[in-house]
Design a protein around this motif. Structure first.
Motif, PDB file in Angstrom:
ATOM      1  N   ASP A  31      10.159   0.432 -18.140  1.00 59.26           N
ATOM      2  CA  ASP A  31       8.956  -0.129 -17.517  1.00 59.26           C
ATOM      3  C   ASP A  31       8.121   1.019 -16.969  1.00 59.26           C
ATOM      4  OD1 ASP A  31       8.262  -2.318 -14.654  1.00 59.26           O
ATOM      5  OD2 ASP A  31       7.028  -1.713 -16.364  1.00 59.26           O
ATOM      6  N   TYR A  33       3.798   2.926 -17.114  1.00 57.96           N
ATOM      7  CA  TYR A  33       2.388   2.838 -17.469  1.00 57.96           C
ATOM      8  C   TYR A  33       1.915   4.199 -17.959  1.00 57.96           C
ATOM      9  CZ  TYR A  33       2.745  -1.333 -14.619  1.00 57.96           C
ATOM     10  OH  TYR A  33       3.133  -2.538 -14.119  1.00 57.96           O
ATOM     11  N   ARG A  95       3.187   6.883 -15.228  1.00 60.52           N
ATOM     12  CA  ARG A  95       3.621   6.371 -13.927  1.00 60.52           C
ATOM     13  C   ARG A  95       4.759   5.389 -14.136  1.00 60.52           C
ATOM     14  NH1 ARG A  95       2.368   2.062 -10.653  1.00 60.52           N
ATOM     15  NH2 ARG A  95       0.508   1.390 -11.754  1.00 60.52           N
ATOM     16  N   GLY A  97       7.141   2.217 -13.625  1.00 56.00           N
ATOM     17  CA  GLY A  97       6.868   0.834 -13.255  1.00 56.00           C
ATOM     18  C   GLY A  97       7.816   0.305 -12.205  1.00 56.00           C
ATOM     19  N   ALA A 100       8.874   5.557  -8.112  1.00 56.57           N
ATOM     20  CA  ALA A 100       7.734   6.121  -7.395  1.00 56.57           C
ATOM     21  C   ALA A 100       6.436   5.834  -8.146  1.00 56.57           C
ATOM     22  CB  ALA A 100       7.909   7.627  -7.226  1.00 56.57           C
ATOM     23  N   ASN A 101       5.376   5.639  -7.382  1.00 54.34           N
ATOM     24  CA  ASN A 101       4.099   5.280  -7.983  1.00 54.34           C
ATOM     25  C   ASN A 101       3.203   6.458  -8.324  1.00 54.34           C
ATOM     26  OD1 ASN A 101       4.306   2.445  -8.124  1.00 54.34           O
ATOM     27  ND2 ASN A 101       4.003   2.307  -5.921  1.00 54.34           N
TER      28      ASN A 101
ATOM     29  N   TYR B  33      -2.324   8.700  -1.890  1.00 49.12           N
ATOM     30  CA  TYR B  33      -1.605   9.748  -2.600  1.00 49.12           C
ATOM     31  C   TYR B  33      -2.396  11.057  -2.471  1.00 49.12           C
ATOM     32  CZ  TYR B  33      -0.175   5.439  -5.058  1.00 49.12           C
ATOM     33  OH  TYR B  33       0.246   4.170  -5.361  1.00 49.12           O
ATOM     34  N   TYR B  35      -2.781  14.892  -4.293  1.00 51.06           N
ATOM     35  CA  TYR B  35      -2.486  15.722  -5.446  1.00 51.06           C
ATOM     36  C   TYR B  35      -3.161  17.080  -5.256  1.00 51.06           C
ATOM     37  CZ  TYR B  35      -1.132  11.424  -7.937  1.00 51.06           C
ATOM     38  OH  TYR B  35      -0.533  10.254  -8.313  1.00 51.06           O
ATOM     39  N   SER B  48       2.864  10.764  -0.785  1.00 52.40           N
ATOM     40  CA  SER B  48       2.155   9.491  -0.704  1.00 52.40           C
ATOM     41  C   SER B  48       2.626   8.700   0.505  1.00 52.40           C
ATOM     42  CB  SER B  48       2.353   8.662  -1.982  1.00 52.40           C
ATOM     43  OG  SER B  48       3.720   8.334  -2.167  1.00 52.40           O
ATOM     44  N   SER B  55       6.049   7.325   1.507  1.00 52.65           N
ATOM     45  CA  SER B  55       6.742   6.561   0.476  1.00 52.65           C
ATOM     46  C   SER B  55       7.385   7.454  -0.574  1.00 52.65           C
ATOM     47  CB  SER B  55       5.786   5.565  -0.187  1.00 52.65           C
ATOM     48  OG  SER B  55       4.624   6.215  -0.675  1.00 52.65           O
ATOM     49  N   ASP B  56       6.713   8.487  -1.004  1.00 52.92           N
ATOM     50  CA  ASP B  56       7.271   9.399  -1.992  1.00 52.92           C
ATOM     51  C   ASP B  56       6.834  10.823  -1.667  1.00 52.92           C
ATOM     52  OD1 ASP B  56       6.540   6.776  -4.087  1.00 52.92           O
ATOM     53  OD2 ASP B  56       8.582   7.559  -3.949  1.00 52.92           O
ATOM     54  N   ARG B 100      -0.982  -3.590 -10.542  1.00 52.24           N
ATOM     55  CA  ARG B 100       0.196  -2.735 -10.529  1.00 52.24           C
ATOM     56  C   ARG B 100      -0.094  -1.382  -9.890  1.00 52.24           C
ATOM     57  NH1 ARG B 100       4.288  -5.024 -13.692  1.00 52.24           N
ATOM     58  NH2 ARG B 100       5.597  -3.489 -12.664  1.00 52.24           N
ATOM     59  N   ASN B 101      -0.732  -1.424  -8.739  1.00 52.46           N
ATOM     60  CA  ASN B 101      -0.944  -0.215  -7.930  1.00 52.46           C
ATOM     61  C   ASN B 101      -1.828   0.825  -8.609  1.00 52.46           C
ATOM     62  OD1 ASN B 101       0.933  -1.453  -6.202  1.00 52.46           O
ATOM     63  ND2 ASN B 101       2.621  -0.415  -7.207  1.00 52.46           N
ATOM     64  N   GLN B 103      -4.412   3.532  -9.230  1.00 50.55           N
ATOM     65  CA  GLN B 103      -4.916   4.540  -8.294  1.00 50.55           C
ATOM     66  C   GLN B 103      -6.373   4.888  -8.594  1.00 50.55           C
ATOM     67  OE1 GLN B 103      -2.267   7.961  -7.914  1.00 50.55           O
ATOM     68  NE2 GLN B 103      -0.519   6.641  -8.384  1.00 50.55           N
TER      69      GLN B 103
END
Lengths: 115, 114
Positions: A31, A33, A95, A97, A100-101, B33, B35, B48, B55-56, B100-101, B103
Motif C-alpha cells: 500500500d 502512493y 509515500r 500508505g 510514515a507519511n 512536514y 524538507y 513532521s 509524528s516522524d 490520504r494525507n 501534502q
C-alpha cells in the motif's frame, strides 16, 4: 527502506512533442502512493499527478499521464503536446500508505523544452 | 485558496549563528512536514508533526529542533549553523485522512550560511 531512482538527469523535447520521464522504486510495501512533482525555476514544488498503488488504472491529468507497472516497480510520466511552460525539474516521489507519511524523492530529471 | 505560508522567504546567516524558520499551514490542516533541499539535490525529509506532536523523524541534525504550536503553525530552529546548512527549506501541510494525507508545499525559505 524505500528508494526512488530517476535514471535520466536531463531530457529534452521539442515543443508540441511527447516525452516520457522514467522512475523506478523499491519497496516491500503493498500500500503506497506515487507522485510526480514539478519544480520550475521559481523552486515551488507543484504536484503534477498521483497514483495509488491499489489502482490498476493509470492516472491522467490533462496532458500528463503515467504508466504504472506495479510488478516492475516502474512509474513513468508522459507529457503530451509539450509546452514551453513544462520546462522544469521533475521529481518522482514515494509515500507509504501505512507507515510514515513523508515523501521519498528521486534525484530528479531536468526537462528542457525546445521551441 | 489559501496556501502554505513560509517566512522568511530568504535568510542570510553567518556560521555558528542561529536561525528560525516559520511555517503556517493551510487553514484546518493538522500536519506539517519539513524538507531540506540542498543545491542540485532532491528534497530530504527532516521532521513532521501531527496535532502538535512529533509524528516522524528523518535526517534532521541534532542542531535542529522543531515544534508545532496550538495554532498549528510550526517553527524550525537551527543552531550552530554550518555552511552545509545552506539550502531551500520547504514546509508542507496536510489534513489527516483527506485525500490520504496529500501534502501541499509552501514556497520555501532559502537559507544562505556565510
Amino acid at each position: 527502506a524505500q528508494t526512488v531512482t530517476q535514471s535520466q538527469p536531463e531530457m529534452s523535447v521539442q515543443e508540441a512533442e511527447t516525452v516520457t520521464l522514467s522512475c523506478t522504486y523499491d519497496t516491500s510495501e503493498s500500500d503506497y502512493y506515487l507522485f510526480w512533482y514539478k519544480q520550475p525555476p521559481s523552486r515551488q514544488m507543484i504536484l503534477v499527478i498521483r497514483q495509488e498503488a491499489y489502482k490498476q488504472q493509470n492516472a491522467t491529468e490533462n496532458r500528463f499521464s503515467v504508466n504504472f507497472q506495479k510488478a516492475a516497480k516502474s512509474f513513468s510520466l508522459k507529457i503530451s503536446d509539450s509546452q514551453l511552460g513544462d520546462a522544469a525539474m521533475y521529481f518522482c516521489a514515494y509515500r507509504s500508505g501505512t507507515g510514515a507519511n513523508n515523501l521519498f524523492f528521486g534525484t530528479g530529471t531536468r526537462l528542457t523544452v525546445i521551441p | 485558496a489559501a496556501g502554505v505560508i513560509q517566512s522568511p522567504r530568504h535568510l542570510i546567516k553567518e556560521k555558528r549563528e542561529t536561525a528560525t524558520l516559520k511555517c503556517y499551514p493551510i487553514p484546518r490542516h493538522d500536519t506539517v512536514y519539513w524538507y531540506q533541499q540542498g543545491p542540485g539535490q532532491d528534497p530530504q525529509f527532516l521532521i513532521s508533526f501531527y496535532e502538535k506532536m512529533q509524528s516522524d523523524k528523518g535526517s534532521i541534525p541534532d542542531r535542529f529542533s522543531a515544534q508545532q504550536f496550538s495554532d498549528y503553525h510550526s517553527e524550525l530552529n537551527m543552531s550552530s549553523l554550518e555552511l552545509g546548512d545552506s539550502a531551500l527549506y520547504f514546509c508542507a501541510s496536510s489534513l489527516f485522512g483527506v485525500r490520504r494525507n496529500e501534502q501541499f508545499f509552501g514556497p520555501g525559505t532559502r537559507l544562505t550560511v556565510l
